[in-house]
Design a protein around this motif. Structure first.
Motif, PDB file in Angstrom:
ATOM      1  N   TYR A   1      -2.062  14.359   2.062  1.00  0.00           N
ATOM      2  CA  TYR A   1      -2.354  13.086   2.717  1.00  0.00           C
ATOM      3  C   TYR A   1      -1.304  12.084   2.268  1.00  0.00           C
TER       4      TYR A   1
ATOM      5  N   SER B   1       0.844  -1.200   0.000  1.00  0.00           N
ATOM      6  CA  SER B   1       0.000   0.000   0.000  1.00  0.00           C
ATOM      7  C   SER B   1       0.873   1.241   0.000  1.00  0.00           C
ATOM      8  N   GLY B   2       0.257   2.359  -0.356  1.00  0.00           N
ATOM      9  CA  GLY B   2       0.947   3.640  -0.304  1.00  0.00           C
ATOM     10  C   GLY B   2       1.313   4.019   1.120  1.00  0.00           C
ATOM     11  N   THR B   3       0.447   3.670   2.049  1.00  0.00           N
ATOM     12  CA  THR B   3       0.704   3.944   3.462  1.00  0.00           C
ATOM     13  C   THR B   3       2.015   3.316   3.918  1.00  0.00           C
TER      14      THR B   3
ATOM     15  N   LYS C   1      -1.164   3.238  -6.054  1.00  0.00           N
ATOM     16  CA  LYS C   1      -2.286   3.428  -6.986  1.00  0.00           C
ATOM     17  C   LYS C   1      -2.002   2.893  -8.400  1.00  0.00           C
TER      18      LYS C   1
HETATM   19  C1  LIG Z   1      -3.778   7.183  -1.570  1.00  0.00           C
HETATM   20  C2  LIG Z   1      -2.598   7.910  -1.100  1.00  0.00           C
HETATM   21  C3  LIG Z   1      -1.704   7.362  -0.158  1.00  0.00           C
HETATM   22  C4  LIG Z   1      -1.988   6.098   0.581  1.00  0.00           C
HETATM   23  O1  LIG Z   1      -2.032   4.983  -0.235  1.00  0.00           O
HETATM   24  P1  LIG Z   1      -2.829   3.678   0.293  1.00  0.00           P
HETATM   25  O2  LIG Z   1      -2.552   2.646  -0.751  1.00  0.00           O
HETATM   26  O3  LIG Z   1      -4.273   4.092   0.386  1.00  0.00           O
HETATM   27  O4  LIG Z   1      -2.278   3.319   1.613  1.00  0.00           O
HETATM   28  C5  LIG Z   1      -0.539   8.046   0.120  1.00  0.00           C
HETATM   29  N1  LIG Z   1      -0.271   9.212  -0.478  1.00  0.00           N
HETATM   30  C6  LIG Z   1      -1.093   9.788  -1.371  1.00  0.00           C
HETATM   31  C7  LIG Z   1      -0.721  11.065  -2.033  1.00  0.00           C
HETATM   32  C8  LIG Z   1      -2.300   9.163  -1.685  1.00  0.00           C
HETATM   33  O5  LIG Z   1      -3.159   9.757  -2.527  1.00  0.00           O
END
Ligand SMILES: *Cc1c(COP(=O)(O)O)cnc(C)c1O
Length: 427
Positions: A143, A115-117, A266
């Motif tokens: 975020y 995940s991005g997190t 994403k």
């Molecule tokens: C969606 C998002 C994240 C988090 O990604 P996840 O896969 O939801 O954990 C981090 N940074 C940005 C800029 C995002 O839009």
């Protein structure tokens, strides 16, 4: 239909907090109950009653090729027949890292996550471990996932729900994160001059997408790069949204700025759970097992996620020149929408960066979180529901981005303009 709908939601609420597995999916800021989805294809998404919508959420950004792209779906299915997780390295992970590194040269070494997190969490830990400093800075309205250190005056659901941070984050941890207004070069200079030698990292969305779309003002990112370099602060570009959205690479490719670390997610997962952190070799090498800064993941580099991601990126690579067609389509849509609002006499500020956009219900300009928060969210809510009724699927919050995909046709754009015209008659 509505009975049907509330039935799904009330059942969900009995077993899932608030009925959703990510807060932005709830309709708290627009009212009503979230529509449950049955399936999606191309630019269209379908609810459980069979109603079709043109989708401008696209799973919050990933689905740049449109939903259920035949090549991506086929790649996932054929991989699934050969096993879905091994807990051992596969060639696809190397291919993914090679492809990303080729597209975004500042990412010399890459670690894949789910995940991005996880990517931003790892970037922060790396920056602290590498510099031996504890403080970090972020920008209000950006975020970066739901990590304790980064959920301070964050965008996305945090901005939508108007909470400064979150209960459960100890003050001792929150106190290590400094907040800066986006696009404010003076505040940036003052803060870096005061705290520079104590700052491990500054993290930024190079184009903000989680307080609605807010582009960086001229000179802002350049100044940020110069000042962070001067004080040995790790500059982290969070390109989880912007990576591969505007070009085959990151926003950094377009502006010619090299961050020390970059986070992706994403689009690189093609709709499957993926994240990536990468950057300068000498920093990335500190990551375990090459170095001693720990990070791990049972499903990291998962075969299905790699196949969806690699297929998506390889298609985008061949479309290098057609990103501009996506931008033009977005431009036409927004010009027509703007005209409709003008003739109705409603002031809106439309921010567009390539295929990302937000219609802010206020005269603007919108250049940071406090400006974004001046929007008329009640009027946005009416617009949202009107558009939905007319078959247009928008994010259920004023402070979010809209996206176009390669699957959106000129006919989709025409239909959307028509829906907007109908919606405005009743606004
Ligand atoms: C969606 C998002 C994240 C988090 O990604 P996840 O896969 O939801 O954990 C981090 N940074 C940005 C800029 C995002 O839009």
């Amino acid at each position: 239909m509505s009975r049907n709908r509330s039935n799904y939601f009330s059942k969900a609420c009995k077993v899932i907090p608030g009925g959703v597995n990510s807060p932005v999916r709830a309709w708290k800021s627009v009212g009503g109950q979230p529509v449950f989805v049955s399936h999606a294809n191309g630019s269209k998404i379908y609810d459980v009653s069979g109603k079709e919508y043109i989708d401008y959420v696209l799973s919050w950004g990933p689905m740049i090729l449109g939903h259920a792209h035949s090549k991506v779906s086929k790649a996932i299915c054929s991989k699934a027949m050969k096993g879905t997780s091994f807990g051992a390295p596969t060639e696809a992970e190397t291919q993914m890292a090679e492809l990303i590194s080729e597209a975004i040269p500042s990412m010399e070494l890459i670690r894949l996550t789910s995940s991005g997190t996880e990517a931003t969490m790892t970037a922060i830990r790396l920056a602290r471990g590498y510099t031996g400093r504890n403080l970090i800075a972020k920008f209000d309205g950006c975020y970066h996932g739901h990590n304790d250190s980064l959920l301070i005056k964050a965008g996305s659901g945090v901005a939508t729900f108007g909470i400064p941070g979150s209960p459960g984050i100890p003050a001792e941890i929150a106190g290590l994160t400094l907040n800066l207004p986006y696009n404010d070069i003076d505040a940036l200079k003052t803060t870096i001059e005061a705290y520079g030698p104590k700052l491990a990292a500054i993290i930024v969305e190079p184009v903000a997408g989680n307080m609605g779309v807010v582009p960086p003002q001229k000179g802002f990112l350049n100044k940020l790069r110069k000042l962070t370099a001067k004080y040995g602060i790790i500059l982290i570009f969070d390109e989880v949204i912007t990576g591969f959205r505007f070009t085959f690479g990151g926003y950094q490719n377009l502006i010619g700025i090299k961050p020390d670390l970059t986070c992706l997610g994403k689009i690189i997962g093609g709709g499957m759970p993926v994240g990536a952190v990468g950057g300068k070799k000498e920093i990335m090498e500190k990551l375990s097992p090459a170095g001693n800064i720990y990070q791990a993941g049972t499903l990291s580099g998962n075969p299905l996620a790699m196949s969806a991601g690699l297929t998506t990126l390889n298609i985008l690579k061949t479309r290098k020149t057609t990103f501009s067609s996506l931008d033009r389509k977005t431009g036409r849509l927004l010009t027509e929408i703007k005209n409709l609002f003008v003739s109705k006499g409603i002031a809106v500020c439309i921010n567009q960066v390539h295929s990302m956009f937000t219609i802010f219900f206020q005269p603007g300009p919108v250049y940071d979180l406090s400006a974004a928060q001046k929007s008329d969210t009640a009027m946005f809510a009416c617009f949202f529901h009107g558009m939905l009724k007319n078959g247009i699927w928008l994010a259920p919050s004023q402070l979010e981005a809209g996206f176009l995909s390669f699957a959106h046709t000129e006919k989709d754009i025409d239909k959307t303009i028509d829906a907007c015209s109908k919606t405005l008659k009743n606004l």
